[in-house]
Motif scaffolding. Structure first.
Motif, PDB file in Angstrom:
ATOM      1  N   MET A 197      42.783   4.285  43.137  1.00 50.79           N
ATOM      2  CA  MET A 197      43.040   2.696  42.450  1.00 50.79           C
ATOM      3  C   MET A 197      41.603   2.142  42.924  1.00 50.79           C
ATOM      4  O   MET A 197      41.022   1.642  41.559  1.00 50.79           O
ATOM      5  CB  MET A 197      43.654   2.328  42.951  1.00 50.79           C
ATOM      6  CG  MET A 197      45.372   3.307  42.605  1.00 50.79           C
ATOM      7  SD  MET A 197      46.452   2.083  43.194  1.00 50.79           S
ATOM      8  CE  MET A 197      46.924   0.589  42.949  1.00 50.79           C
ATOM      9  N   LYS A 198      41.101   2.456  43.168  1.00 52.21           N
ATOM     10  CA  LYS A 198      39.757   1.935  44.297  1.00 52.21           C
ATOM     11  C   LYS A 198      38.756   1.780  42.984  1.00 52.21           C
ATOM     12  O   LYS A 198      37.523   0.947  43.000  1.00 52.21           O
ATOM     13  CB  LYS A 198      39.340   1.779  45.263  1.00 52.21           C
ATOM     14  CG  LYS A 198      40.885   1.277  46.336  1.00 52.21           C
ATOM     15  CD  LYS A 198      40.222   1.377  47.813  1.00 52.21           C
ATOM     16  CE  LYS A 198      38.755   0.935  48.487  1.00 52.21           C
ATOM     17  NZ  LYS A 198      38.740   0.782  49.281  1.00 52.21           N
ATOM     18  N   GLU A 199      38.718   3.259  43.142  1.00 52.67           N
ATOM     19  CA  GLU A 199      37.810   3.884  42.517  1.00 52.67           C
ATOM     20  C   GLU A 199      37.536   3.155  40.620  1.00 52.67           C
ATOM     21  O   GLU A 199      36.544   2.028  40.091  1.00 52.67           O
ATOM     22  CB  GLU A 199      36.723   5.152  42.578  1.00 52.67           C
ATOM     23  CG  GLU A 199      36.279   5.425  41.346  1.00 52.67           C
ATOM     24  CD  GLU A 199      36.214   7.242  41.125  1.00 52.67           C
ATOM     25  OE1 GLU A 199      35.853   8.070  40.675  1.00 52.67           O
ATOM     26  OE2 GLU A 199      36.958   7.800  42.157  1.00 52.67           O
ATOM     27  N   LEU A 200      38.662   3.510  40.198  1.00 49.53           N
ATOM     28  CA  LEU A 200      38.740   2.517  38.613  1.00 49.53           C
ATOM     29  C   LEU A 200      38.929   1.120  38.879  1.00 49.53           C
ATOM     30  O   LEU A 200      38.343   1.133  37.882  1.00 49.53           O
ATOM     31  CB  LEU A 200      40.266   3.344  38.715  1.00 49.53           C
ATOM     32  CG  LEU A 200      40.056   4.681  38.107  1.00 49.53           C
ATOM     33  CD1 LEU A 200      41.737   5.696  37.865  1.00 49.53           C
ATOM     34  CD2 LEU A 200      40.123   5.515  37.174  1.00 49.53           C
ATOM     35  N   GLN A 201      39.605   0.843  39.491  1.00 51.11           N
ATOM     36  CA  GLN A 201      39.055  -0.792  39.252  1.00 51.11           C
ATOM     37  C   GLN A 201      37.599  -1.856  39.840  1.00 51.11           C
ATOM     38  O   GLN A 201      37.863  -2.049  38.575  1.00 51.11           O
ATOM     39  CB  GLN A 201      39.918  -1.336  40.691  1.00 51.11           C
ATOM     40  CG  GLN A 201      39.573  -2.992  40.537  1.00 51.11           C
ATOM     41  CD  GLN A 201      38.984  -3.873  41.784  1.00 51.11           C
ATOM     42  OE1 GLN A 201      38.778  -3.096  42.820  1.00 51.11           O
ATOM     43  NE2 GLN A 201      39.184  -5.319  41.185  1.00 51.11           N
ATOM     44  N   LYS A 202      37.416  -0.648  40.691  1.00 53.47           N
ATOM     45  CA  LYS A 202      35.416  -1.369  40.141  1.00 53.47           C
ATOM     46  C   LYS A 202      34.974  -0.503  38.901  1.00 53.47           C
ATOM     47  O   LYS A 202      34.387  -1.150  38.584  1.00 53.47           O
ATOM     48  CB  LYS A 202      35.029  -0.716  41.296  1.00 53.47           C
ATOM     49  CG  LYS A 202      35.676  -1.019  42.892  1.00 53.47           C
ATOM     50  CD  LYS A 202      34.346  -0.128  43.952  1.00 53.47           C
ATOM     51  CE  LYS A 202      34.946  -0.741  44.619  1.00 53.47           C
ATOM     52  NZ  LYS A 202      34.568   0.321  46.913  1.00 53.47           N
ATOM     53  N   GLU A 203      34.987   0.566  37.929  1.00 52.70           N
ATOM     54  CA  GLU A 203      34.858   0.480  37.003  1.00 52.70           C
ATOM     55  C   GLU A 203      34.925  -0.297  36.394  1.00 52.70           C
ATOM     56  O   GLU A 203      33.977  -0.304  35.018  1.00 52.70           O
ATOM     57  CB  GLU A 203      35.326   2.312  36.689  1.00 52.70           C
ATOM     58  CG  GLU A 203      34.676   3.297  37.752  1.00 52.70           C
ATOM     59  CD  GLU A 203      35.312   4.503  37.735  1.00 52.70           C
ATOM     60  OE1 GLU A 203      35.647   5.131  36.336  1.00 52.70           O
ATOM     61  OE2 GLU A 203      34.102   5.256  37.740  1.00 52.70           O
ATOM     62  N   SER A 204      36.362  -1.019  35.673  1.00 50.12           N
ATOM     63  CA  SER A 204      36.972  -1.221  35.196  1.00 50.12           C
ATOM     64  C   SER A 204      36.961  -3.406  35.305  1.00 50.12           C
ATOM     65  O   SER A 204      36.683  -3.858  34.206  1.00 50.12           O
ATOM     66  CB  SER A 204      38.034  -0.883  33.959  1.00 50.12           C
ATOM     67  OG  SER A 204      38.991  -1.493  35.806  1.00 50.12           O
ATOM     68  N   GLU A 205      36.765  -3.163  36.457  1.00 48.28           N
ATOM     69  CA  GLU A 205      36.739  -4.182  36.856  1.00 48.28           C
ATOM     70  C   GLU A 205      37.956  -5.157  36.931  1.00 48.28           C
ATOM     71  O   GLU A 205      38.230  -6.707  36.324  1.00 48.28           O
ATOM     72  CB  GLU A 205      35.640  -5.515  36.251  1.00 48.28           C
ATOM     73  CG  GLU A 205      34.298  -5.093  36.712  1.00 48.28           C
ATOM     74  CD  GLU A 205      33.140  -6.162  35.938  1.00 48.28           C
ATOM     75  OE1 GLU A 205      33.637  -6.787  35.255  1.00 48.28           O
ATOM     76  OE2 GLU A 205      32.242  -6.144  36.554  1.00 48.28           O
ATOM     77  N   MET A 206      39.225  -4.843  36.490  1.00 52.94           N
ATOM     78  CA  MET A 206      40.501  -5.194  36.320  1.00 52.94           C
ATOM     79  C   MET A 206      41.047  -6.332  37.489  1.00 52.94           C
ATOM     80  O   MET A 206      40.789  -5.616  39.030  1.00 52.94           O
ATOM     81  CB  MET A 206      41.972  -4.385  35.876  1.00 52.94           C
ATOM     82  CG  MET A 206      41.659  -3.146  36.937  1.00 52.94           C
ATOM     83  SD  MET A 206      42.923  -1.582  35.904  1.00 52.94           S
ATOM     84  CE  MET A 206      42.623  -0.559  37.671  1.00 52.94           C
ATOM     85  N   SER A 207      41.769  -6.433  37.125  1.00 49.75           N
ATOM     86  CA  SER A 207      42.872  -6.934  38.508  1.00 49.75           C
ATOM     87  C   SER A 207      43.619  -6.261  39.172  1.00 49.75           C
ATOM     88  O   SER A 207      44.184  -5.940  38.182  1.00 49.75           O
ATOM     89  CB  SER A 207      43.194  -8.979  37.927  1.00 49.75           C
ATOM     90  OG  SER A 207      42.338  -9.066  37.759  1.00 49.75           O
ATOM     91  N   ILE A 208      44.538  -6.273  40.183  1.00 47.99           N
ATOM     92  CA  ILE A 208      45.139  -5.523  40.343  1.00 47.99           C
ATOM     93  C   ILE A 208      46.367  -6.641  41.449  1.00 47.99           C
ATOM     94  O   ILE A 208      45.615  -7.336  42.516  1.00 47.99           O
ATOM     95  CB  ILE A 208      44.991  -4.334  41.709  1.00 47.99           C
ATOM     96  CG1 ILE A 208      44.399  -3.473  40.473  1.00 47.99           C
ATOM     97  CG2 ILE A 208      46.106  -3.686  42.286  1.00 47.99           C
ATOM     98  CD1 ILE A 208      43.606  -1.930  41.799  1.00 47.99           C
ATOM     99  N   MET A 209      47.214  -6.380  41.481  1.00 47.03           N
ATOM    100  CA  MET A 209      48.365  -7.204  41.956  1.00 47.03           C
ATOM    101  C   MET A 209      49.338  -6.213  42.537  1.00 47.03           C
ATOM    102  O   MET A 209      50.126  -4.954  42.483  1.00 47.03           O
ATOM    103  CB  MET A 209      49.383  -7.821  41.533  1.00 47.03           C
ATOM    104  CG  MET A 209      50.611  -8.348  42.244  1.00 47.03           C
ATOM    105  SD  MET A 209      51.857  -9.563  40.670  1.00 47.03           S
ATOM    106  CE  MET A 209      53.407  -9.388  41.739  1.00 47.03           C
ATOM    107  N   MET A 210      48.799  -5.652  43.918  1.00 49.02           N
ATOM    108  CA  MET A 210      49.387  -4.815  45.267  1.00 49.02           C
ATOM    109  C   MET A 210      50.623  -5.335  45.599  1.00 49.02           C
ATOM    110  O   MET A 210      50.287  -6.087  46.853  1.00 49.02           O
ATOM    111  CB  MET A 210      48.984  -4.174  45.977  1.00 49.02           C
ATOM    112  CG  MET A 210      48.199  -2.886  46.904  1.00 49.02           C
ATOM    113  SD  MET A 210      48.515  -1.176  45.948  1.00 49.02           S
ATOM    114  CE  MET A 210      46.942  -0.983  45.750  1.00 49.02           C
ATOM    115  N   ILE A 211      51.737  -4.651  45.540  1.00 51.01           N
ATOM    116  CA  ILE A 211      52.855  -4.678  46.224  1.00 51.01           C
ATOM    117  C   ILE A 211      53.589  -3.703  46.905  1.00 51.01           C
ATOM    118  O   ILE A 211      53.514  -2.332  46.666  1.00 51.01           O
ATOM    119  CB  ILE A 211      53.919  -4.778  44.555  1.00 51.01           C
ATOM    120  CG1 ILE A 211      54.202  -6.112  43.780  1.00 51.01           C
ATOM    121  CG2 ILE A 211      55.548  -5.208  45.423  1.00 51.01           C
ATOM    122  CD1 ILE A 211      54.572  -6.362  42.226  1.00 51.01           C
ATOM    123  N   THR A 212      53.298  -4.362  48.065  1.00 52.49           N
ATOM    124  CA  THR A 212      53.518  -3.337  48.910  1.00 52.49           C
ATOM    125  C   THR A 212      54.306  -4.193  50.256  1.00 52.49           C
ATOM    126  O   THR A 212      53.984  -5.263  50.705  1.00 52.49           O
ATOM    127  CB  THR A 212      52.084  -2.506  49.663  1.00 52.49           C
ATOM    128  OG1 THR A 212      52.851  -1.197  51.039  1.00 52.49           O
ATOM    129  CG2 THR A 212      51.445  -3.501  50.405  1.00 52.49           C
TER     130      THR A 212
END
Length: 328
Positions: A197-212
């Motif tokens: 997820m970190k790798e894909l997020q950096k590639e696409s510059e999307m925002s992530i809301m990580m619920i945990t």
């Protein structure tokens, strides 16, 4: 999101699942949302996507989503409107908590990934299938040409989670909501999923809301974090601020409950006494006061604490810091 209030209207009572939730997620940022089960984390995600069901309703507040050229308040849109349906699954997507129950058991993985592509990107079936195979390959699923025709029960837990991520990312969303993306996975697979997820997020510059509810996941992935309890945010700030200088008694209790290496064998883990109350019967005053080790009689059980600025974007909602009680 500003002062969001989401209630569920049942025959027995009105459940105040969210009671004034406010936070921002910047472009390319990962925000961790932490709290015990029943604190309103998943309802926050469902409110953003407007999939609350018949009994759930947003009664106040706003959810402002900034697009390329304009912005829209999602809280004002009809959940079944064309505009909301064009956003849901395309510009905002979600990794649901348990892929085994979130995937349809009677359709192949490929068909379920292809559906979003056909609807949102106007691809034909051949183009959608080719792209679905590429998405499965991008999340490191072996032999994606074969896996695309398999049913969810034919995949392992880790493979299903990867397929769920592939489906969520299939339309290049601006915001990805990840609801407990590592639930029921062993530690090795958890690490692989988080790294992916970190790798894909950096590639696409999307925002992530990580619920945990896993503070370790937040430390590994997030820049900022909000701590929720019974439909309200009790503390927020950067991961460094909240983890190294926790202010709210609930945050401190959560951090103490993390197992630590080097502890003597047989020593009991720290725990938070009691359970999260029913959201239809929220205690008066601060909702955490029945379980709080710093409870102040006549203050915490009478008045709701306001959110105060503790400096440098670190905020806390507690009578111990400013407002009605200053510790003197």
């Amino acid at each position: 999101m500003n002062d969001l209030q989401t209630y569920f209207f049942t025959d027995e009572a009105t459940v105040k699942a969210l009671d004034g939730v406010s936070f921002d997620i910047n472009r390319g940022e990962v925000l961790g949302v932490v709290g015990e089960s029943g604190c309103g984390k998943s309802v926050t995600a469902l409110s953003i996507l407007r999939i609350l069901g018949e009994r759930g309703r947003i009664v106040g507040g706003s959810i402002v989503f900034h697009r390329n050229e304009d912005s829209v308040d999602l809280a004002t849109l009809n959940p079944r409107s064309k505009e909301m349906m064009s956003i849901r699954g395309k510009e905002i997507s979600m990794i649901f908590q348990e892929p085994m129950t979130s995937f349809s058991p009677v359709h192949t993985i490929g068909n379920q990934i292809m559906e979003a592509m056909i609807i949102h990107q106007q691809l034909d079936k051949k183009e959608a299938r080719e792209l679905a195979v590429e998405m499965l390959r991008s999340v490191n699923i072996p032999r994606p040409e074969t896996c695309v025709d398999r049913y969810p029960h034919q995949l392992s837990g880790g493979m299903r989670q990867r397929a769920m991520i592939a489906m969520a990312l299939s339309c290049n969303p601006k915001l990805l909501i990840a609801d407990e993306p590592t639930t029921a996975l062993d530690v090795t697979i958890q690490a692989q999923i988080l790294a992916l997820m970190k790798e894909l997020q950096k590639e696409s510059e999307m925002s992530i809301m990580m619920i945990t509810h896993n503070l370790g996941v937040v430390a590994e992935t997030s820049k900022n974090v909000v701590i929720m309890y019974l439909g309200r945010i009790v503390e927020s700030g950067t991961v460094q601020q909240v983890f190294h200088n926790p202010l709210h008694p609930y945050t401190r209790a959560l951090l103490r409950s993390i197992p630590k290496l080097g502890k003597k064998q047989g020593k009991r883990l720290a725990s938070i006494e009691g359970t999260v109350p029913d959201a239809s019967r929220i205690p008066p005053g601060c909702s955490f006061h029945p379980r709080c080790e710093s409870f102040i009689r006549g203050v915490c059980d009478v008045k709701k604490p306001e959110i105060v600025d503790a400096g440098d974007s670190h905020r806390v909602s507690c009578h111990l810091y400013g407002g009605t009680y200053d510790g003197e």
